[in-house]
Write a protein that holds these residues in place. Structure first.
Motif, mmCIF file in Angstrom:
data_model
loop_
_atom_site.group_PDB
_atom_site.id
_atom_site.type_symbol
_atom_site.label_atom_id
_atom_site.label_comp_id
_atom_site.label_asym_id
_atom_site.label_seq_id
_atom_site.Cartn_x
_atom_site.Cartn_y
_atom_site.Cartn_z
ATOM 1 N N ILE A 1 -32.031 17.824 -7.355
ATOM 2 C CA ILE A 1 -30.970 16.830 -7.242
ATOM 3 C C ILE A 1 -30.404 16.892 -5.833
ATOM 4 N N ALA A 2 -30.493 15.791 -5.115
ATOM 5 C CA ALA A 2 -29.905 15.689 -3.774
ATOM 6 C C ALA A 2 -28.475 15.177 -3.901
ATOM 7 N N SER A 3 -27.533 15.827 -3.211
ATOM 8 C CA SER A 3 -26.117 15.464 -3.307
ATOM 9 C C SER A 3 -25.577 15.037 -1.951
ATOM 10 N N TYR A 4 -24.707 14.011 -1.992
ATOM 11 C CA TYR A 4 -24.073 13.482 -0.785
ATOM 12 C C TYR A 4 -22.572 13.370 -1.042
ATOM 13 N N LEU A 5 -21.765 13.868 -0.112
ATOM 14 C CA LEU A 5 -20.306 13.795 -0.220
ATOM 15 C C LEU A 5 -19.800 12.605 0.580
ATOM 16 N N ILE A 6 -19.075 11.706 -0.101
ATOM 17 C CA ILE A 6 -18.478 10.540 0.556
ATOM 18 C C ILE A 6 -16.966 10.760 0.599
ATOM 19 N N SER A 7 -16.390 10.735 1.801
ATOM 20 C CA SER A 7 -14.961 11.001 1.973
ATOM 21 C C SER A 7 -14.336 9.944 2.866
ATOM 22 N N LEU A 8 -13.158 9.474 2.467
ATOM 23 C CA LEU A 8 -12.398 8.537 3.283
ATOM 24 C C LEU A 8 -10.975 9.077 3.385
ATOM 25 N N TYR A 9 -10.509 9.280 4.613
ATOM 26 C CA TYR A 9 -9.184 9.857 4.847
ATOM 27 C C TYR A 9 -8.234 8.776 5.342
ATOM 28 N N CYS A 10 -7.096 8.646 4.678
ATOM 29 C CA CYS A 10 -6.153 7.600 5.073
ATOM 30 C C CYS A 10 -4.761 7.935 4.571
ATOM 31 N N SER A 11 -3.792 7.254 5.108
ATOM 32 C CA SER A 11 -2.412 7.315 4.633
ATOM 33 C C SER A 11 -1.690 6.106 5.217
ATOM 34 N N LEU A 12 -0.389 6.094 5.069
ATOM 35 C CA LEU A 12 0.392 4.936 5.504
ATOM 36 C C LEU A 12 1.799 5.415 5.800
ATOM 37 N N ALA A 13 2.436 4.839 6.829
ATOM 38 C CA ALA A 13 3.798 5.222 7.200
ATOM 39 C C ALA A 13 4.659 3.981 7.393
ATOM 40 N N VAL A 14 5.888 4.052 6.901
ATOM 41 C CA VAL A 14 6.881 2.986 7.076
ATOM 42 C C VAL A 14 7.910 3.513 8.074
ATOM 43 N N HIS A 15 7.953 2.943 9.276
ATOM 44 C CA HIS A 15 8.776 3.517 10.328
ATOM 45 C C HIS A 15 10.273 3.380 10.066
ATOM 46 N N THR A 16 10.705 2.221 9.615
ATOM 47 C CA THR A 16 12.114 2.037 9.262
ATOM 48 C C THR A 16 12.194 1.304 7.926
ATOM 49 N N GLU A 17 13.285 1.526 7.203
ATOM 50 C CA GLU A 17 13.409 0.964 5.863
ATOM 51 C C GLU A 17 13.299 -0.550 5.847
ATOM 52 N N ASP A 18 13.814 -1.222 6.880
ATOM 53 C CA ASP A 18 13.830 -2.685 6.852
ATOM 54 C C ASP A 18 12.488 -3.307 7.230
ATOM 55 N N ALA A 19 11.428 -2.481 7.313
ATOM 56 C CA ALA A 19 10.087 -3.003 7.599
ATOM 57 C C ALA A 19 9.342 -3.407 6.342
ATOM 58 N N LEU A 20 9.911 -3.142 5.163
ATOM 59 C CA LEU A 20 9.193 -3.370 3.914
ATOM 60 C C LEU A 20 10.158 -3.787 2.817
ATOM 61 N N GLY A 21 9.914 -4.948 2.220
ATOM 62 C CA GLY A 21 10.726 -5.437 1.109
ATOM 63 C C GLY A 21 9.848 -5.815 -0.069
ATOM 64 N N VAL A 22 10.427 -5.772 -1.270
ATOM 65 C CA VAL A 22 9.683 -6.078 -2.490
ATOM 66 C C VAL A 22 10.489 -7.032 -3.360
ATOM 67 N N LEU A 23 9.813 -8.068 -3.848
ATOM 68 C CA LEU A 23 10.372 -8.973 -4.850
ATOM 69 C C LEU A 23 9.846 -8.529 -6.206
ATOM 70 N N ASP A 24 10.743 -8.055 -7.070
ATOM 71 C CA ASP A 24 10.350 -7.538 -8.378
ATOM 72 C C ASP A 24 10.427 -8.618 -9.454
ATOM 73 N N ASP A 25 9.862 -8.284 -10.623
ATOM 74 C CA ASP A 25 9.947 -9.117 -11.830
ATOM 75 C C ASP A 25 9.397 -10.527 -11.616
ATOM 76 N N VAL A 26 8.293 -10.611 -10.907
ATOM 77 C CA VAL A 26 7.651 -11.907 -10.646
ATOM 78 C C VAL A 26 6.818 -12.287 -11.863
ATOM 79 N N GLU A 27 7.178 -13.359 -12.527
ATOM 80 C CA GLU A 27 6.438 -13.809 -13.704
ATOM 81 C C GLU A 27 5.310 -14.743 -13.293
ATOM 82 N N VAL A 28 4.103 -14.385 -13.718
ATOM 83 C CA VAL A 28 2.935 -15.197 -13.365
ATOM 84 C C VAL A 28 2.286 -15.807 -14.602
ATOM 85 N N GLY A 29 2.856 -15.567 -15.781
ATOM 86 C CA GLY A 29 2.275 -16.072 -17.017
ATOM 87 C C GLY A 29 1.595 -14.954 -17.773
ATOM 88 N N LYS A 30 1.493 -15.083 -19.080
ATOM 89 C CA LYS A 30 0.901 -14.060 -19.929
ATOM 90 C C LYS A 30 -0.583 -14.361 -20.144
#
Length: 317
Positions: free
Chosen positions: A280-309
């Motif tokens: 059995i030949a084995s291969y390791l696949i790896s992807l390294y990542c992350s994410l940073a938000v520099h200041t709070e006002d760089a990201l906003g979220v609209l919650d409770d969005v109804e799209v239909g059932k």
């Protein structure tokens, strides 16, 4: 020679196919998506997998220019001491560590030796698994409980819809939150469709812009970027995010480390792990990542969005 009264013999199609070569395709996987968040996000290289986000120490009004003791030129008829002040830094800044999305491919060497024409079995397996890893990467950037966009949205930057369905008024409120040079909205395709219906119902259909060779709906000049990784509940509720991106704008940035061993694309590596006693030949696949938000006002979220059932529609991955 056929006897009188018998029809002429012909080669049956089924038998003829035995001598014909079928044109084959690569294995098609319907789970592959455009993954638009990746190209829309600016990416910052890091060293040793660590990104330290230094910030100004937030004391009373420290983020406001009015709180600094700054004075205009003093009157000419008197010598006044200039105000003395400084900007203090947070002594315990947050550090982001790259997250690994990994999987291992196992291939029986007999299969790869005998059945690799016209398509190399190992390369095809790697291609499909890399697609799966990249799909998981986008999901982690949005939903990871440590560094994902949703988990790192400040409570003050969250609002709810006024009537359930996403309306132009809701998106305007979100823009009012992320008003310093916002870059793009991020939403589930069904949420974008629901917003389009509301706009059409009000007689203000959103215009379209072409980016990366594909059309995107826009609102106030900001593209609505689709991703099926944005959560969608079984009762038809989702979220719409608005991001400001880039280090210069103190926005959201993706993090990666270039030059990892076995790199086949930025921060993605494929490494041969050897062949065991079972061939059995084995291969390791790896992807390294992350994410940073520099200041709070760089990201906003609209919650409770109804799209239909839609109970038969799959929830976010």
């Amino acid at each position: 020679m056929a006897e009188e009264g018998e029809g002429r013999g012909t080669l049956a199609e089924g038998a003829a196919r035995q001598l014909a070569n079928a044109t084959k395709t690569r294995a098609q996987w319907g789970g592959i998506t455009p993954r638009w968040l990746i190209p829309f996000m600016p990416w910052t290289p890091v060293e040793a997998g660590i990104y330290r986000l230094n910030k100004v120490k937030e004391t009373r009004g420290a983020t406001s220019a009015k709180s600094l003791d700054v004075e205009c030129s003093p009157p000419r008829d008197r010598d006044a001491d200039l105000p003395e002040t400084f900007v203090d830094y947070d002594e315990n800044p947050r550090e982001y560590f790259l997250n690994a999305v990994t999987t291992v491919l196992d291939v029986q060497t007999r299969v790869s030796d005998l059945y690799s024409h016209p398509f190399d079995q190992i390369q095809e397996q790697l291609r499909l698994l890399i697609e799966k890893v990249k799909e998981r990467q986008e999901s982690e950037l949005i939903n990871n409980k440590e560094y994902g966009l949703i988990a790192n949205t400040a409570p003050s930057m969250r609002i709810s819809t006024r009537s359930g369905a996403p309306t132009p008024d809701d998106l305007d409120e979100l823009i009012a939150k992320v008003w310093k040079e916002p870059s793009f909205f991020l939403a589930h395709p069904r949420a974008i469709a629901a917003f389009g219906r509301e706009c059409t119902r009000r007689g203000v259909p959103p215009p379209t812009v072409t980016l990366f060779g594909s059309p995107f709906l826009t609102w106030r000049g900001l593209p609505l970027v689709p991703s099926d990784k944005v959560p969608l509940t079984n009762n038809g509720k989702s979220k719409i995010l608005l991001l400001r991106t880039g280090e210069k704008k103190q926005g959201v940035v993706g993090l990666f480390q270039p030059g990892v061993p076995g790199e086949v694309s930025p921060s993605l590596s494929v490494r041969f792990m050897g062949i065991d006693r079972r061939a059995i030949a084995s291969y390791l696949i790896s992807l390294y990542c992350s994410l940073a938000v520099h200041t709070e006002d760089a990201l906003g979220v609209l919650d409770d969005v109804e799209v239909g059932k839609y109970h038969d529609y799959p929830a976010a991955k």
